[in-house]
Enzyme design. Structure first.
Site, PDB file in Angstrom:
ATOM      1  N   LYS A   1       0.857  -1.187   0.000  1.00  0.00           N
ATOM      2  CA  LYS A   1       0.000   0.000   0.000  1.00  0.00           C
ATOM      3  C   LYS A   1       0.888   1.230   0.000  1.00  0.00           C
ATOM      4  O   LYS A   1       1.731   1.397   0.878  1.00  0.00           O
ATOM      5  CB  LYS A   1      -0.929   0.001   1.225  1.00  0.00           C
ATOM      6  CG  LYS A   1      -1.815   1.250   1.284  1.00  0.00           C
ATOM      7  CD  LYS A   1      -2.933   1.122   2.308  1.00  0.00           C
ATOM      8  CE  LYS A   1      -3.774   2.386   2.364  1.00  0.00           C
ATOM      9  NZ  LYS A   1      -4.890   2.280   3.314  1.00  0.00           N
TER      10      LYS A   1
ATOM     11  N   ASP B   1     -13.282   4.898   9.935  1.00  0.00           N
ATOM     12  CA  ASP B   1     -13.612   4.790   8.509  1.00  0.00           C
ATOM     13  C   ASP B   1     -14.185   3.394   8.240  1.00  0.00           C
ATOM     14  O   ASP B   1     -13.869   2.747   7.256  1.00  0.00           O
ATOM     15  CB  ASP B   1     -12.343   5.034   7.676  1.00  0.00           C
ATOM     16  CG  ASP B   1     -12.665   5.507   6.255  1.00  0.00           C
ATOM     17  OD1 ASP B   1     -13.851   5.756   5.959  1.00  0.00           O
ATOM     18  OD2 ASP B   1     -11.725   5.606   5.449  1.00  0.00           O
TER      19      ASP B   1
HETATM   20  P1  ADP Z   1      -7.642   3.454   0.751  1.00  0.00           P
HETATM   21  O1  ADP Z   1      -6.991   4.214   1.844  1.00  0.00           O
HETATM   22  O2  ADP Z   1      -7.243   3.958  -0.596  1.00  0.00           O
HETATM   23  O3  ADP Z   1      -9.105   3.323   0.922  1.00  0.00           O
HETATM   24  P2  ADP Z   1      -7.477   0.644   1.492  1.00  0.00           P
HETATM   25  O4  ADP Z   1      -6.466   0.198   2.486  1.00  0.00           O
HETATM   26  O5  ADP Z   1      -8.877   0.758   1.960  1.00  0.00           O
HETATM   27  O6  ADP Z   1      -6.959   1.994   0.837  1.00  0.00           O
HETATM   28  O7  ADP Z   1      -7.401  -0.335   0.247  1.00  0.00           O
HETATM   29  C1  ADP Z   1      -8.130  -0.085  -0.943  1.00  0.00           C
HETATM   30  C2  ADP Z   1      -8.633  -1.396  -1.541  1.00  0.00           C
HETATM   31  O8  ADP Z   1      -7.537  -2.267  -1.804  1.00  0.00           O
HETATM   32  C3  ADP Z   1      -9.526  -2.170  -0.591  1.00  0.00           C
HETATM   33  O9  ADP Z   1     -10.864  -1.784  -0.705  1.00  0.00           O
HETATM   34  C4  ADP Z   1      -9.299  -3.600  -1.009  1.00  0.00           C
HETATM   35  O10 ADP Z   1     -10.100  -3.917  -2.103  1.00  0.00           O
HETATM   36  C5  ADP Z   1      -7.855  -3.602  -1.455  1.00  0.00           C
HETATM   37  N1  ADP Z   1      -6.969  -4.062  -0.362  1.00  0.00           N
HETATM   38  C6  ADP Z   1      -6.306  -3.292   0.527  1.00  0.00           C
HETATM   39  N2  ADP Z   1      -5.571  -4.030   1.371  1.00  0.00           N
HETATM   40  C7  ADP Z   1      -5.770  -5.322   1.019  1.00  0.00           C
HETATM   41  C8  ADP Z   1      -5.269  -6.591   1.507  1.00  0.00           C
HETATM   42  N3  ADP Z   1      -4.427  -6.663   2.535  1.00  0.00           N
HETATM   43  N4  ADP Z   1      -5.691  -7.701   0.890  1.00  0.00           N
HETATM   44  C9  ADP Z   1      -6.548  -7.632  -0.148  1.00  0.00           C
HETATM   45  N5  ADP Z   1      -7.041  -6.502  -0.650  1.00  0.00           N
HETATM   46  C10 ADP Z   1      -6.661  -5.341  -0.094  1.00  0.00           C
HETATM   47 MG    MG Z   2     -10.238   2.157   2.150  1.00  0.00          MG
END
Ligand code: ADP
Ligand code: MG
Length: 390
Positions: free
Chosen positions: A123, A228
């Site tokens: 991320k 959130d």
């Molecule tokens: P943001 O801050 O942009 O909302 P998130 O952490 O919510 O970031 O991640 C965005 C999307 O990426 C999530 O809705 C999910 O679909 C995918 N995602 C994030 N982390 C994971 C993970 N550890 N495993 C699988 N999918 C993930």
């Molecule tokens: Mg998110």
């Protein structure tokens, strides 16, 4: 912004030294003067530095700043991405980068793999990528910081997310396993599941609703509010039961023979239950779930609440630790939390809360973002630098 790892393997060790020098120089200079870059990189003779500077600038890892009083460069998001990836590569946390699976206002999410091919999630926090250039009011804010604000704030968001994920994971909360952190990025385990947002139907909405509310309450018991908590940040894991265990399949709540386990993600907005606006955050988390269950599954709980005043009474019960306190002790200080929060407020960073959009039931538009034909890009051949970056 796309993460483009193509140039990574072509960087020489001198290029890495120079890139690292620009990063170090940006701690005190918004625009790093060329002689300072050469000095930090410790490369004598001049021409090598200039060669590296021009190759880095050519592929957009640093950018020449025009109109400055002196000749200088700044690190770009691309450059910072490379530095983080290089750190992961050296520590064997990441070997290759695959598909982008998510893109938010403030982050990019990629599937990556380690040397053995085990998939993980990278991320990349990208705070300020939209706002800083356009909002004039924020210029002073930027000027008041020694380091580029976007870089600093994105790093804070990554530090915060990693710190919270770590304590939550250690205390048995259903969250991904945090694996590594560098600069504005984190690496965590991949959850093979879809966000609740993409789920059209569940066999027993009441039971999933109860699970989610009890997660909110359990967080509160440990001194935390997600902040959130919504259908984008809850992944629904379907635990498949092996076909031979028929008895279990019959007893299961799910027709396909599995149970549904919610996994929570996305922690940069988490707050302590002692936060002055705790009640607003808590109520908002609860309301998000209620609203989603009503719209998507036509489920309305017969109970009102839960309410923060009740949740507060459970804090510390059953040997639960104060994780808000533990996070502070882990190095994500109160001061850092305040800095990040004031930035987020100022920039109206509002997570991915859907409340303002009426796109609720649009359905088809929400793809799972993956492009399966992307060949993972190996970063293995990259020449490393031996410079330690604090
Ligand atoms: P943001 O801050 O942009 O909302 P998130 O952490 O919510 O970031 O991640 C965005 C999307 O990426 C999530 O809705 C999910 O679909 C995918 N995602 C994030 N982390 C994971 C993970 N550890 N495993 C699988 N999918 C993930
Ligand atoms: Mg998110």
């Amino acid at each position: 912004m796309k993460l483009d790892t193509r140039h990574m393997r072509y960087l020489t060790s001198e290029d890495w030294r120079v890139l690292t020098a620009v990063e170090m120089g940006s701690k005190n200079h918004e625009v790093v003067p060329t002689p300072l870059i050469a000095k930090i990189a410790g490369l004598r003779g001049g021409s090598g530095v200039h060669k590296s500077i021009s190759s880095l600038a050519k592929v957009g890892l640093i950018a020449k700043v025009k109109n400055a009083k002196y000749d200088g460069y700044r690190l770009t998001y691309g450059g910072l991405d490379y530095l983080a990836l290089n750190t992961y590569r050296k520590r064997n946390d990441v070997y290759s980068v695959g598909n982008q699976i998510g893109v938010g206002k403030e982050s990019d999410i990629y599937v990556v793999a380690d040397e053995k091919g085990l998939q993980r999630v990278l991320k990349i926090h990208r705070l300020g990528r939209i706002s800083f250039r356009t909002v004039k009011a924020n210029r002073d804010y930027l000027r008041n910081r020694s380091s580029g604000s976007w870089m600093y704030m994105s790093r804070l968001a990554a530090l915060k997310e990693y710190a919270f994920m770590k304590v939550l994971n250690e205390h048995g909360f259903p969250v991904p396993t945090p694996l590594a952190q560098s600069r504005h990025t984190i690496v965590m385990s991949l959850i093979d599941a879809f966000p609740l947002r993409q789920i059209r139907k569940v066999p027993d909405p009441a039971s999933l609703y109860a699970d989610l509310i009890s997660l909110i309450l359990r967080l509160a018991k440990y001194g935390l509010i997600h902040g959130d908590f919504n259908e984008f940040n809850i992944l629904i894991l379907e635990n498949q039961i092996p076909p031979d265990s028929e008895k279990q399949a019959v007893e299961s709540e799910h027709p396909s023979g599995g149970t549904l386990t919610p996994i929570i993600i996305d922690f940069p907005q988490m707050v302590s239950i002692d936060h002055p606006d705790a009640e607003m955050y808590f109520d908002r988390d609860v309301t998000c779930i209620k609203r989603f269950f009503e719209r998507r599954f036509h489920f309305i709980s017969s109970e009102s609440g839960p309410f923060l005043s009740d949740a507060r009474k459970s804090v510390g019960k059953d040997n639960s630790k104060r994780l808000d306190v533990e996070v502070e002790a882990s190095g994500f200080s109160r001061k850092m939390a305040r800095e990040l929060e004031s930035y987020m407020k100022e920039m109206a960073v509002d997570g991915d809360r859907p409340s303002n959009s009426q796109a609720e039931e649009e359905g088809e538009g929400e793809s799972d973002d993956g492009e399966d034909d992307d060949v993972p890009v190996s970063i293995e051949e990259t020449e490393g630098s031996n410079i330690e970056v604090g």
